[in-house]
Design a protein around this motif. Structure first.
Motif, PDB file in Angstrom:
ATOM      1  N   ALA A 169       0.821  -1.215   0.000  1.00 45.07           N
ATOM      2  CA  ALA A 169       0.000   0.000   0.000  1.00 45.07           C
ATOM      3  C   ALA A 169       0.857   1.268   0.000  1.00 45.07           C
ATOM      4  O   ALA A 169       0.509   2.256  -0.654  1.00 45.07           O
ATOM      5  N   GLY A 170       1.965   1.264   0.689  1.00 44.15           N
ATOM      6  CA  GLY A 170       2.837   2.441   0.740  1.00 44.15           C
ATOM      7  C   GLY A 170       3.411   2.797  -0.617  1.00 44.15           C
ATOM      8  O   GLY A 170       3.450   3.977  -0.996  1.00 44.15           O
ATOM      9  N   ASN A 171       3.843   1.794  -1.366  1.00 49.94           N
ATOM     10  CA  ASN A 171       4.378   2.056  -2.707  1.00 49.94           C
ATOM     11  C   ASN A 171       3.288   2.559  -3.644  1.00 49.94           C
ATOM     12  O   ASN A 171       3.531   3.428  -4.470  1.00 49.94           O
ATOM     13  N   THR A 172       2.092   2.017  -3.496  1.00 58.29           N
ATOM     14  CA  THR A 172       0.976   2.488  -4.307  1.00 58.29           C
ATOM     15  C   THR A 172       0.653   3.931  -3.952  1.00 58.29           C
ATOM     16  O   THR A 172       0.406   4.757  -4.834  1.00 58.29           O
ATOM     17  N   LEU A 173       0.676   4.253  -2.669  1.00 55.30           N
ATOM     18  CA  LEU A 173       0.454   5.627  -2.249  1.00 55.30           C
ATOM     19  C   LEU A 173       1.456   6.555  -2.931  1.00 55.30           C
ATOM     20  O   LEU A 173       1.076   7.600  -3.468  1.00 55.30           O
ATOM     21  N   ASP A 174       2.723   6.180  -2.944  1.00 53.14           N
ATOM     22  CA  ASP A 174       3.752   7.007  -3.572  1.00 53.14           C
ATOM     23  C   ASP A 174       3.472   7.230  -5.057  1.00 53.14           C
ATOM     24  O   ASP A 174       3.606   8.342  -5.557  1.00 53.14           O
ATOM     25  N   ARG A 175       3.058   6.169  -5.763  1.00 54.95           N
ATOM     26  CA  ARG A 175       2.773   6.307  -7.190  1.00 54.95           C
ATOM     27  C   ARG A 175       1.521   7.154  -7.441  1.00 54.95           C
ATOM     28  O   ARG A 175       1.473   7.934  -8.389  1.00 54.95           O
ATOM     29  N   LEU A 176       0.510   7.004  -6.591  1.00 55.48           N
ATOM     30  CA  LEU A 176      -0.702   7.799  -6.745  1.00 55.48           C
ATOM     31  C   LEU A 176      -0.422   9.277  -6.494  1.00 55.48           C
ATOM     32  O   LEU A 176      -0.947  10.146  -7.191  1.00 55.48           O
ATOM     33  N   VAL A 177       0.408   9.564  -5.517  1.00 56.90           N
ATOM     34  CA  VAL A 177       0.774  10.952  -5.228  1.00 56.90           C
ATOM     35  C   VAL A 177       1.584  11.516  -6.391  1.00 56.90           C
ATOM     36  O   VAL A 177       1.327  12.631  -6.849  1.00 56.90           O
ATOM     37  N   ALA A 178       2.544  10.758  -6.881  1.00 55.01           N
ATOM     38  CA  ALA A 178       3.372  11.223  -8.004  1.00 55.01           C
ATOM     39  C   ALA A 178       2.523  11.494  -9.243  1.00 55.01           C
ATOM     40  O   ALA A 178       2.779  12.445  -9.985  1.00 55.01           O
ATOM     41  N   ALA A 179       1.498  10.686  -9.448  1.00 53.84           N
ATOM     42  CA  ALA A 179       0.633  10.849 -10.614  1.00 53.84           C
ATOM     43  C   ALA A 179      -0.452  11.894 -10.386  1.00 53.84           C
ATOM     44  O   ALA A 179      -1.140  12.286 -11.322  1.00 53.84           O
ATOM     45  N   GLY A 180      -0.634  12.318  -9.147  1.00 58.71           N
ATOM     46  CA  GLY A 180      -1.674  13.305  -8.843  1.00 58.71           C
ATOM     47  C   GLY A 180      -3.072  12.730  -8.913  1.00 58.71           C
ATOM     48  O   GLY A 180      -4.024  13.439  -9.208  1.00 58.71           O
ATOM     49  N   CYS A 181      -3.207  11.452  -8.641  1.00 59.60           N
ATOM     50  CA  CYS A 181      -4.502  10.759  -8.714  1.00 59.60           C
ATOM     51  C   CYS A 181      -5.273  10.939  -7.411  1.00 59.60           C
ATOM     52  O   CYS A 181      -5.328  10.040  -6.569  1.00 59.60           O
ATOM     53  N   ALA A 182      -5.878  12.103  -7.240  1.00 62.24           N
ATOM     54  CA  ALA A 182      -6.561  12.429  -5.988  1.00 62.24           C
ATOM     55  C   ALA A 182      -7.709  11.465  -5.695  1.00 62.24           C
ATOM     56  O   ALA A 182      -7.860  11.005  -4.562  1.00 62.24           O
ATOM     57  N   ALA A 203       4.192  15.859   2.293  1.00 62.96           N
ATOM     58  CA  ALA A 203       3.415  16.886   3.002  1.00 62.96           C
ATOM     59  C   ALA A 203       2.965  18.009   2.073  1.00 62.96           C
ATOM     60  O   ALA A 203       1.923  18.619   2.292  1.00 62.96           O
ATOM     61  N   ASP A 204       3.707  18.243   1.024  1.00 65.03           N
ATOM     62  CA  ASP A 204       3.341  19.300   0.084  1.00 65.03           C
ATOM     63  C   ASP A 204       2.197  18.909  -0.848  1.00 65.03           C
ATOM     64  O   ASP A 204       1.684  19.737  -1.599  1.00 65.03           O
ATOM     65  N   ARG A 205       1.759  17.655  -0.795  1.00 64.69           N
ATOM     66  CA  ARG A 205       0.695  17.183  -1.689  1.00 64.69           C
ATOM     67  C   ARG A 205      -0.590  16.827  -0.938  1.00 64.69           C
ATOM     68  O   ARG A 205      -1.452  16.131  -1.457  1.00 64.69           O
ATOM     69  N   LEU A 206      -0.740  17.299   0.287  1.00 68.34           N
ATOM     70  CA  LEU A 206      -1.932  16.981   1.078  1.00 68.34           C
ATOM     71  C   LEU A 206      -3.213  17.529   0.455  1.00 68.34           C
ATOM     72  O   LEU A 206      -4.305  17.060   0.771  1.00 68.34           O
ATOM     73  N   TYR A 207      -3.079  18.481  -0.430  1.00 75.26           N
ATOM     74  CA  TYR A 207      -4.268  19.014  -1.113  1.00 75.26           C
ATOM     75  C   TYR A 207      -4.998  17.933  -1.917  1.00 75.26           C
ATOM     76  O   TYR A 207      -6.164  18.090  -2.264  1.00 75.26           O
ATOM     77  N   LEU A 208      -4.332  16.823  -2.190  1.00 72.62           N
ATOM     78  CA  LEU A 208      -4.983  15.727  -2.904  1.00 72.62           C
ATOM     79  C   LEU A 208      -6.151  15.142  -2.104  1.00 72.62           C
ATOM     80  O   LEU A 208      -7.015  14.472  -2.665  1.00 72.62           O
ATOM     81  N   PHE A 209      -6.172  15.397  -0.797  1.00 73.11           N
ATOM     82  CA  PHE A 209      -7.243  14.893   0.069  1.00 73.11           C
ATOM     83  C   PHE A 209      -8.357  15.908   0.292  1.00 73.11           C
ATOM     84  O   PHE A 209      -9.250  15.666   1.100  1.00 73.11           O
ATOM     85  N   ASP A 210      -8.315  17.021  -0.398  1.00 74.90           N
ATOM     86  CA  ASP A 210      -9.301  18.074  -0.149  1.00 74.90           C
ATOM     87  C   ASP A 210     -10.737  17.583  -0.271  1.00 74.90           C
ATOM     88  O   ASP A 210     -11.611  18.037   0.465  1.00 74.90           O
ATOM     89  N   ALA A 211     -11.013  16.653  -1.162  1.00 76.94           N
ATOM     90  CA  ALA A 211     -12.385  16.130  -1.300  1.00 76.94           C
ATOM     91  C   ALA A 211     -12.835  15.435  -0.021  1.00 76.94           C
ATOM     92  O   ALA A 211     -13.986  15.577   0.406  1.00 76.94           O
ATOM     93  N   LEU A 212     -11.929  14.698   0.619  1.00 72.58           N
ATOM     94  CA  LEU A 212     -12.268  14.036   1.889  1.00 72.58           C
ATOM     95  C   LEU A 212     -12.420  15.060   3.007  1.00 72.58           C
ATOM     96  O   LEU A 212     -13.333  14.954   3.832  1.00 72.58           O
ATOM     97  N   PHE A 213     -11.543  16.041   3.029  1.00 71.97           N
ATOM     98  CA  PHE A 213     -11.620  17.066   4.068  1.00 71.97           C
ATOM     99  C   PHE A 213     -12.904  17.883   3.931  1.00 71.97           C
ATOM    100  O   PHE A 213     -13.528  18.235   4.920  1.00 71.97           O
ATOM    101  N   GLU A 214     -13.277  18.153   2.707  1.00 75.23           N
ATOM    102  CA  GLU A 214     -14.478  18.947   2.449  1.00 75.23           C
ATOM    103  C   GLU A 214     -15.720  18.250   3.003  1.00 75.23           C
ATOM    104  O   GLU A 214     -16.626  18.902   3.504  1.00 75.23           O
ATOM    105  N   ARG A 215     -15.751  16.937   2.922  1.00 75.42           N
ATOM    106  CA  ARG A 215     -16.889  16.191   3.471  1.00 75.42           C
ATOM    107  C   ARG A 215     -17.049  16.402   4.962  1.00 75.42           C
ATOM    108  O   ARG A 215     -18.143  16.340   5.498  1.00 75.42           O
TER     109      ARG A 215
END
Length: 163
Positions: free
Chosen positions: A74-87, A114-126
């Motif tokens: 899961a950690g490696n997948t997280l890294d690839r999703l962040v790199a790809a910007g797949c929010a 930490a600089d890519r936490l904006y990818l979670f904005d949809a979850l935070f907005e909920r």
């Protein structure tokens, strides 16, 4: 690519685990098995980190079932999703993971991305949280962490009780 050679889903690799894809219906196994054609298509891109591999699909599909192979990667997948910007996929990963896996992924996200936490904005907005910024994270970081760690925890428990 040495990571592909060590992957249990790489068909011609020496670490291929033929029992692993047996969890998947026969007509869907092709998308979870990496072969030379899949590997060439992924590595032939200008930026290979932007493409998802069958391992990422496995993790996204089976993280909700607490499947050990999915949890381990899961950690490696997280890294690839962040790199790809797949929010959306990143949010999906967090929503479906168990609490302990979400906690580990959150720590990895804070430490390495930490600089890519904006990818979670949809979850935070909920949870009625403002889009994350450095200032907001410094002031109310515990609220953002709580939002991600407790995501769907009650509904997942109820679903497990029904099955």
């Amino acid at each position: 690519m040495s990571q592909c050679e060590k992957c249990a889903l790489f068909l011609t690799g020496r670490h291929f685990a033929p029992d692993l894809p047996r969890h998947v219906p026969l007509h869907l196994r092709r998308i979870f098995i990496c072969d030379e054609a899949t590997r060439e298509a992924r590595n032939g891109k200008a930026a290979p980190e932007k493409g998802l591999c069958p391992l990422d699909l496995w993790v996204l599909t089976f993280i909700g079932k607490n499947e050990p192979f999915a949890i381990r990667h899961a950690g490696n997948t997280l890294d690839r999703l962040v790199a790809a910007g797949c929010a959306e996929l990143l949010c999906n990963l967090f929503e479906n993971a168990s609490y302990s896996v979400r906690r580990d992924l959150w720590l990895r996200m804070i430490e390495q991305h930490a600089d890519r936490l904006y990818l979670f904005d949809a979850l935070f907005e909920r949870d009625c949280l403002a889009p994350v910024t450095d200032d907001m994270l410094a002031q109310k970081g515990n609220l953002y962490q709580f939002s991600l760690l407790q995501a769907n925890s009650a509904s997942a428990a109820l679903f497990d009780d029904l099955t």
